[in-house]
Design an enzyme around this catalytic site. Structure first.
Site, PDB file in Angstrom:
ATOM      1  CB  CYS A   1      -0.915   0.003   1.227  1.00 58.65           C
ATOM      2  SG  CYS A   1      -1.843  -1.513   1.409  1.00 58.65           S
TER       3      CYS A   1
ATOM      4  CG  HIS B   1      -5.918   2.228   0.195  1.00 58.99           C
ATOM      5  ND1 HIS B   1      -4.742   2.758  -0.284  1.00 58.99           N
ATOM      6  CD2 HIS B   1      -5.547   1.221   1.062  1.00 58.99           C
ATOM      7  CE1 HIS B   1      -3.719   2.114   0.244  1.00 58.99           C
ATOM      8  NE2 HIS B   1      -4.179   1.178   1.058  1.00 58.99           N
TER       9      HIS B   1
END
Lengths: 435, 129
Positions: free
Chosen positions: A131, A380
Site C-alpha cells: 500500500c 485506496h
C-alpha cells in the site's frame, strides 16, 4: 553503459565531475588534489541539495472503474502532463507504482504506459511496496531528479482490484503481510490492524467511539472532494452499528477497495521556473522500515517506519511537526490515523484519540489531517495512494482544492506506508509563491 | 558461504515440525546469545549467521488479537476464530497463530494463557486455550 558514455549523456554537473577525474590522472600534485577535493565536495553538495519540484498533477476519480488498468493510468498521466503544460517529449523517465497489475493481466507496466504516451524510447520502472508503493516510488523518482539524472519525469501510481470481488481482494491484500505468520494463520489486513487497535485501546484506554471519530471526520472531508470514492456523510453511531469485519474494527472503520490512478510531473527547479507554470517544492523526503510481522514489534501501538521516515523528512526540511499546516496520512483503517498522527509528532503518544474528539484534525482544526477525505473516503487504490496524496497537496497549493482548501497553508506533509507499516515514506512540501 | 537449504531443511519446514511437537523453534545466536524465531537467517543484533537451535515450550500469554468476522479465502469454513499474537513463556519472543472457537472478546481477555496445538496445512499455527 560504460563509464565514459554515462558521463557524456548525463547533465553538465557530471561532465564537470568527469573533467576532474581526468585532471587528477594528469596532475597529482598535493595542491591540485586538495583543490579537486574541494570541487568534488561542492559537486556532491549541489547534487544532494538540488531543489526538486512538482510541476503538474492529476488523478482519475477513485472508485469502481470500468476501464483497463492501462487506460486508468493513461487518464491520470494525461491530466498531469496537461497540468504541467509540457508535452510527453519532455519526459525523460517514467516511474510507476503498482501492486496487483497481474489481476488485470498486466505487469511490466512502465514500458506499456510509456509506449501509449508516444514515448516508447523513454525508460520506465515499476515499483511495488504494497500500500506504500506510491510514496516509495515517488521517493525514488525524487532522488533521481535531485541527483541530476533527469530534469523532468513522470511519477504515476495505478491500481485496479474491484473487479476481483471483496473476498478475493481481501486474500490478495493478505499476500502483502508476512504471510507465513499472518495471512497464512488467518489474518486479513483488517484483522492485522484490528490487533493493533486492540493493543492501542488496551494501552491508552481509547474507545471504539474514538476510532469512529476519524471515519466521521474523513467522510466529511471526502464530501468536498469530487474525485473521492465514497461520498457519504456518516455519524459515530453509523460506524458503531456497521457490521464487524475484524473486531474491534467495523465496516466503516475500513477504507474501501478502490481502482484509480494519480500522476505527478517532477522536475528540477530550473525546469519549473522556465515553465512559467505554478509549482510546489519538495523540501523533505524520508524512508523508514519496521519488522514485517506485527508480532515482531516491541510496541504494537507505534509504527517504527513512520517515526524514522518522519524524522528524516523533518530534518531535511528544517521544520518541526508544529510547522506543518496540513497532512495527508495513511488512514487505511481508523486506528492507523490515530497511530500516524502520534508517530508524526502532531500529538503525544496516547493523546491522539482525545485530539481527534476535540476537532484538532478537522479541516478548520489546529492541524487538518486528510483534507482530501483520506484513504477512508477518497479511496485506496493501493499503487496510486501515495501519489494521490501529493496530488492533493499540489491542488491545495495551486488553488484547485475548492471548498476543502486549508486556508493560509504554506507547508504540508504526506505519509504513506506499506502493509502494516513494514515500509513507509514521508514527504514535506512548500508552497511556491510565484509573483 | 552459506549453504542452500533443501526443502526438507527449510526454515519454515523446521518451524512446522516443531509446532507439531507443540514447540516454537527459535535460533540462539552463537555470537551474542540473542534469541529469534527459526525463520531468521542472520542475527538482528550482531549479523552473526551461526545459531543453536532452541526449542521453546509452545505456551504463552495473549498480547493482542482480532476475531475475524470476514475471513480470507481458505478460512471461510473455520467458524468464528481469532488471530492471536502471544508472548512465548521464558523469552521476549512473540509468535502468532490461529485460535478457533472464539466468538466474542469475552472469550479471550488480554493475557489469557494459550498454547501451541500443532500446525495445520490449511490454517497455519494452531493454538488452544
Amino acid at each position: 553503459m560504460d563509464r565514459i558514455s554515462f558521463f557524456q549523456t548525463s547533465p553538465a554537473k557530471y561532465d564537470f565531475a568527469y573533467f576532474t577525474v581526468l585532471h587528477i590522472a594528469h596532475d597529482s600534485s598535493i595542491a591540485t588534489v586538495i583543490k579537486l577535493f574541494i570541487m568534488q565536495k561542492a559537486i556532491f553538495y549541489e547534487m544532494t541539495n538540488s531543489k526538486v519540484c512538482v510541476l503538474g498533477a492529476g488523478s482519475t476519480k477513485y472508485g469502481k472503474l470500468n476501464e483497463s488498468i492501462i487506460e486508468i493510468a493513461l487518464n491520470a498521466a494525461k491530466d498531469a502532463i496537461e497540468s504541467a503544460g509540457i508535452t510527453p517529449k519532455e519526459i525523460q523517465a517514467g516511474y510507476i507504482s503498482n501492486v496487483f497489475g497481474v489481476a488485470d493481466k498486466q505487469v511490466h507496466m512502465a514500458p506499456v504506459i510509456m509506449s501509449n504516451l508516444g514515448i516508447s524510447h523513454v525508460p520506465g520502472l515499476t515499483i511495488e511496496s504494497a500500500c506504500g508503493s506510491g510514496s516509495v516510488m515517488f521517493r525514488e523518482a525524487y532522488a533521481n531528479v535531485a541527483a541530476g539524472f533527469y530534469d523532468c519525469l513522470l511519477a504515476l501510481g495505478v491500481e485496479k482490484v474491484t473487479h476481483t470481488g471483496t473476498v478475493h481482494s481481501t486474500t490478495l491484500f493478505s499476500y502483502c503481510s508476512d504471510f507465513f505468520y499472518e495471512g497464512g494463520n488467518g489474518a486479513s489486513f483488517p484483522g492485522l490492524f484490528a490487533s493493533m487497535a486492540r493493543a492501542y485501546m488496551n494501552t491508552h484506554k481509547a474507545t471504539e467511539e474514538d476510532l469512529a471519530n476519524v471515519a466521521v471526520k474523513n467522510h466529511e472531508n471526502g464530501m468536498l472532494n469530487p474525485k473521492a470514492h465514497v461520498h457519504k456523510k456518516i455519524t459515530v453511531e453509523d460506524v458503531l452499528k456497521s457490521p464487524v469485519v475484524a473486531s474491534p474494527l467495523k465496516l466503516l472503520d475500513c477504507c474501501p477497495f478502490s481502482d484509480g490512478a494519480s500522476a505527478t510531473i517532477l522536475c528540477s527547479e530550473e525546469f519549473a521556473k522556465k515553465s512559467g507554470r505554478p509549482y510546489i517544492e519538495i523540501i523533505g523526503s524520508g524512508r523508514g522500515a519496521s519488522p514485517a510481522a506485527v508480532q515482531d514489534r516491541e510496541d504494537i501501538t507505534t509504527i517504527p517506519s513512520t517515526v524514522a521516515a518522519a524524522r528524516q523528512a523533518y530534518r531535511m526540511a528544517g521544520v518541526t511537526p508544529k510547522d506543518i499546516n496540513f497532512a495527508e496520512v495513511h488512514d487505511c483503517f481508523t486506528i492507523a490515523e490515530i497511530i500516524d498522527v502520534e508517530d508524526l509528532g502532531f500529538f503525544p503518544k496516547g493523546k491522539a484519540a482525545h485530539a481527534v474528539r476535540d476537532g484538532a484534525t478537522r479541516l478548520k482544526g489546529e492541524i487538518p489531517v486528510n483534507p482530501s477525505g483520506g484513504l477512508k473516503s477518497k479511496g485506496h487504490p493501493i499503487g496510486a495512494t501515495g501519489v494521490g496524496q501529493v496530488v492533493e497537496v499540489f491542488d491545495q497549493f495551486t488553488g484547485k482544492a475548492g471548498e476543502r482548501t486549508v486556508p493560509n497553508a504554506e507547508i504540508a506533509l504526506t505519509h504513506n506506508f506499506g502493509a502494516t507499516g513494514a515500509s513507509a515514506a514521508v514527504h514535506i512540501f512548500r508552497k511556491v509563491d510565484r509573483k | 558461504m552459506m549453504e542452500k537449504l533443501s526443502a526438507k531443511e527449510s526454515t519454515h519446514q523446521k518451524f512446522i515440525e516443531a509446532a507439531n511437537r507443540k514447540k516454537i523453534l527459535a535460533h540462539k545466536c552463537s555470537k551474542c546469545g540473542h534469541l529469534m524465531l527459526e525463520t531468521v537467517l542472520f542475527c538482528e543484533k550482531c549479523s552473526g549467521s551461526k545459531f543453536e537451535h532452541t526449542e521453546l515450550e509452545g505456551a504463552g500469554t495473549v498480547v493482542t488479537y482480532t476475531i475475524q468476522a470476514v475471513a480470507p479465502e481458505g478460512f471461510e469454513d473455520a467458524g468464528s476464530y481469532a488471530w492471536v499474537v502471544f508472548k512465548i513463556d521464558n523469552s521476549q519472543l512473540r509468535a502468532s497463530g490461529f485460535l478457533p472457537g472464539i466468538k466474542t472478546p469475552a472469550d479471550l481477555p488480554i493475557r489469557t494463557r494459550v498454547r501451541v496445538a500443532g500446525f495445520d496445512p490449511k490454517h497455519g499455527l494452531m493454538l488452544q486455550k
